[in-house]
Design a protein around this motif. Sequence first.
Motif, short mmCIF file in Angstrom:
data_model
loop_
_atom_site.label_atom_id
_atom_site.label_comp_id
_atom_site.label_asym_id
_atom_site.label_seq_id
_atom_site.Cartn_x
_atom_site.Cartn_y
_atom_site.Cartn_z
N SER A 103 0.61 -1.26 -0.04
CA SER A 103 -0.12 0.02 0.06
C SER A 103 0.80 1.20 0.00
N ALA A 104 2.01 1.25 -0.19
CA ALA A 104 3.14 2.08 0.25
C ALA A 104 2.90 3.10 -1.09
N ALA A 105 2.84 4.48 -1.14
CA ALA A 105 2.73 5.35 -2.14
C ALA A 105 4.01 5.28 -2.66
N VAL A 106 5.29 5.05 -2.15
CA VAL A 106 6.55 5.41 -3.00
C VAL A 106 7.33 4.07 -2.60
N HIS A 107 8.08 3.78 -3.81
CA HIS A 107 9.05 2.55 -3.79
C HIS A 107 10.04 2.97 -4.69
N LEU A 108 11.32 2.95 -3.90
CA LEU A 108 12.36 3.44 -4.71
C LEU A 108 13.65 2.91 -4.07
N LEU A 127 17.85 6.59 -7.27
CA LEU A 127 18.42 5.99 -8.16
C LEU A 127 17.39 5.49 -9.10
N ALA A 128 16.55 4.86 -8.51
CA ALA A 128 15.49 4.03 -9.44
C ALA A 128 14.15 4.41 -8.64
N VAL A 129 13.12 4.53 -9.24
CA VAL A 129 11.87 4.79 -8.88
C VAL A 129 10.65 3.72 -9.33
N TRP A 130 9.98 2.88 -8.88
CA TRP A 130 9.20 1.88 -9.45
C TRP A 130 7.67 2.29 -9.08
N LYS A 131 7.39 3.17 -8.02
CA LYS A 131 6.15 3.65 -7.68
C LYS A 131 6.17 4.96 -6.99
N GLY A 132 5.31 5.91 -7.46
CA GLY A 132 5.35 7.26 -6.60
C GLY A 132 5.62 8.21 -7.43
N PRO A 133 5.47 9.65 -7.07
CA PRO A 133 5.71 10.75 -7.56
C PRO A 133 7.07 11.27 -7.56
N VAL A 134 8.28 10.44 -7.06
CA VAL A 134 9.58 10.90 -6.90
C VAL A 134 10.23 10.44 -8.41
N LYS A 135 10.97 11.16 -8.85
CA LYS A 135 11.73 11.03 -9.91
C LYS A 135 13.13 10.71 -9.95
#
Length: 150
Positions: free
Chosen positions: A33-38, A61-69
């Motif tokens: 349920s986390a909004a971000v996975h990185l 370094l890598a983002v698989w889910k969420g608004p972070v780039k």
Amino acid sequence: MRLALLLAAGLVALPGAALAVLPPYVYLAARASAAVHLQVQVTRVRKVSRENACRIEGRALAVWKGPVKTGDAVRFVLPCRFASTPVMPGPTLWFDPSDLKPGQVLEGFFESSEGGLRPAQDQVFRVRAASAQPLCGTGDYACRDESGAP
């Protein structure tokens, strides 16, 4: 009568001990349920023993889910257990502050928080290196190691 009181006291004490760590499915649900996975490369660690915390700054370094780039600066706080930290039962997954250093790669599941990120149920892990695919998933509690090392 004494035996009954001792048994009752033992039964009351058991749930407290059993709740020292949450069942694995709770942590897996927090990941799912986390909004971000990185993955993040640590650039700075500030250890704050009076708060039992390590403040982490880094770059995504890598983002698989969420608004972070990828390339974004990120920051979050991890619970750190210093020598002065009292040992208390509970669901917190503590980090050893001596294990957190600039240059390390961490993979984690987060919620957006004012001024940064907040780990989802402390689901942040050291990984050997950045990877194109996630090393930590939502179906297995362990994180895999693509280097093949044990």
